[in-house]
Design a protein around this motif. Structure first.
Motif, PDB file in Angstrom:
ATOM      1  N   ASP A   1     -75.499 -30.122  16.336  1.00 24.67           N
ATOM      2  CA  ASP A   1     -74.358 -29.704  15.507  1.00 24.67           C
ATOM      3  C   ASP A   1     -73.463 -30.870  15.087  1.00 24.67           C
ATOM      4  O   ASP A   1     -72.245 -30.739  15.001  1.00 24.67           O
ATOM      5  N   GLN A   2     -74.080 -31.997  14.827  1.00 26.12           N
ATOM      6  CA  GLN A   2     -73.329 -33.181  14.410  1.00 26.12           C
ATOM      7  C   GLN A   2     -72.840 -32.997  12.979  1.00 26.12           C
ATOM      8  O   GLN A   2     -73.532 -32.408  12.158  1.00 26.12           O
ATOM      9  N   LYS A   3     -71.658 -33.557  12.709  1.00 24.07           N
ATOM     10  CA  LYS A   3     -71.127 -33.522  11.346  1.00 24.07           C
ATOM     11  C   LYS A   3     -71.367 -34.887  10.693  1.00 24.07           C
ATOM     12  O   LYS A   3     -71.207 -35.912  11.331  1.00 24.07           O
ATOM     13  N   CYS A   4     -71.785 -34.842   9.426  1.00 23.12           N
ATOM     14  CA  CYS A   4     -72.013 -36.070   8.662  1.00 23.12           C
ATOM     15  C   CYS A   4     -71.280 -35.949   7.342  1.00 23.12           C
ATOM     16  O   CYS A   4     -71.190 -34.870   6.782  1.00 23.12           O
ATOM     17  N   MET A   5     -70.808 -37.067   6.855  1.00 23.50           N
ATOM     18  CA  MET A   5     -70.208 -37.096   5.526  1.00 23.50           C
ATOM     19  C   MET A   5     -71.289 -37.522   4.543  1.00 23.50           C
ATOM     20  O   MET A   5     -72.088 -38.405   4.830  1.00 23.50           O
TER      21      MET A   5
ATOM     22  N   GLY B   1     -71.134 -40.637  10.119  1.00 26.13           N
ATOM     23  CA  GLY B   1     -71.734 -39.685  11.049  1.00 26.13           C
ATOM     24  C   GLY B   1     -72.961 -40.251  11.738  1.00 26.13           C
ATOM     25  O   GLY B   1     -73.230 -41.449  11.658  1.00 26.13           O
ATOM     26  N   VAL B   2     -73.707 -39.382  12.382  1.00 27.12           N
ATOM     27  CA  VAL B   2     -74.853 -39.794  13.192  1.00 27.12           C
ATOM     28  C   VAL B   2     -76.023 -40.302  12.341  1.00 27.12           C
ATOM     29  O   VAL B   2     -76.835 -41.090  12.780  1.00 27.12           O
ATOM     30  N   ILE B   3     -76.098 -39.865  11.070  1.00 29.27           N
ATOM     31  CA  ILE B   3     -77.166 -40.316  10.178  1.00 29.27           C
ATOM     32  C   ILE B   3     -76.617 -41.343   9.201  1.00 29.27           C
ATOM     33  O   ILE B   3     -75.548 -41.170   8.630  1.00 29.27           O
ATOM     34  N   VAL B   4     -77.373 -42.429   9.026  1.00 31.37           N
ATOM     35  CA  VAL B   4     -77.027 -43.484   8.077  1.00 31.37           C
ATOM     36  C   VAL B   4     -78.197 -43.593   7.113  1.00 31.37           C
ATOM     37  O   VAL B   4     -79.342 -43.575   7.548  1.00 31.37           O
ATOM     38  N   GLY B   5     -77.911 -43.684   5.814  1.00 30.49           N
ATOM     39  CA  GLY B   5     -78.991 -43.854   4.850  1.00 30.49           C
ATOM     40  C   GLY B   5     -78.910 -42.862   3.712  1.00 30.49           C
ATOM     41  O   GLY B   5     -77.819 -42.416   3.348  1.00 30.49           O
ATOM     42  N   SER B   6     -80.091 -42.503   3.166  1.00 28.14           N
ATOM     43  CA  SER B   6     -80.094 -41.659   1.980  1.00 28.14           C
ATOM     44  C   SER B   6     -81.246 -40.666   1.971  1.00 28.14           C
ATOM     45  O   SER B   6     -82.252 -40.839   2.658  1.00 28.14           O
ATOM     46  N   LYS B   7     -81.045 -39.623   1.168  1.00 29.60           N
ATOM     47  CA  LYS B   7     -82.088 -38.631   0.877  1.00 29.60           C
ATOM     48  C   LYS B   7     -82.075 -38.492  -0.643  1.00 29.60           C
ATOM     49  O   LYS B   7     -81.047 -38.150  -1.226  1.00 29.60           O
ATOM     50  N   ILE B   8     -83.213 -38.799  -1.267  1.00 34.39           N
ATOM     51  CA  ILE B   8     -83.281 -38.739  -2.726  1.00 34.39           C
ATOM     52  C   ILE B   8     -84.339 -37.722  -3.145  1.00 34.39           C
ATOM     53  O   ILE B   8     -85.479 -37.794  -2.702  1.00 34.39           O
TER      54      ILE B   8
END
Length: 141
Positions: free
Chosen positions: A60-64, A82-89
């Motif tokens: 249940d982590q929050k990411c911007m 947040g816990v994830i760094v990077g991108s989704k394209i």
């Protein structure tokens, strides 16, 4: 970037690009298809740019996220905090009367969570495959 997990998944959808775009560009509807996204809270919308907070299934982590829409072409989601760094394209390509929907992740987990990047990569890979399958079924039915 070192330690990044790259994931690429594609699906061919038997529909015109407009129909596919109508579904994938409704980014508020993301949790319907992407089980890794539990909740979305939009902070600001400005033309084709959306700043939002997403709650992911991983603890249940929050990411911007900063999401930029390029109509009928692609959707770029940058994880800014947040816990994830990077991108989704997400990219759409017209092919005859069909559309190729392509998703490319280039991400890692931040800080001490970095050691779990490999583990989470499998989850994101299968979650992406399932999401594309759900989107395809939704459009083709």
């Amino acid at each position: 970037m070192k330690g990044m997990a790259e994931i690429q998944v594609s699906v061919e959808i038997d529909a015109q690009i407009d129909n596919v775009w109508n579904i994938v560009s409704d980014i508020d509807n993301e949790p319907k298809f992407w089980k890794g996204t539990k909740e979305i809270r939009n902070i600001s919308k400005n033309d084709n740019m959306v700043n939002r907070e997403i709650t992911i299934a991983f603890r249940d982590q929050k990411c911007m996220q900063e999401v930029k829409l390029y109509p009928k072409e692609k959707i770029e989601a940058l994880f800014t905090k947040g816990v994830i760094v990077g991108s989704k394209i997400i990219t759409l390509t017209a092919k005859d009367k069909k559309t190729i929907l392509d998703v490319k992740w280039d991400i890692k987990l931040s800080g001490m969570m970095g050691m779990f990047t490999g583990m989470i990569k499998k989850h994101i890979q299968s979650g992406t495959e399932q999401a594309l399958q759900k989107i395809k079924e939704e459009i083709e039915r």
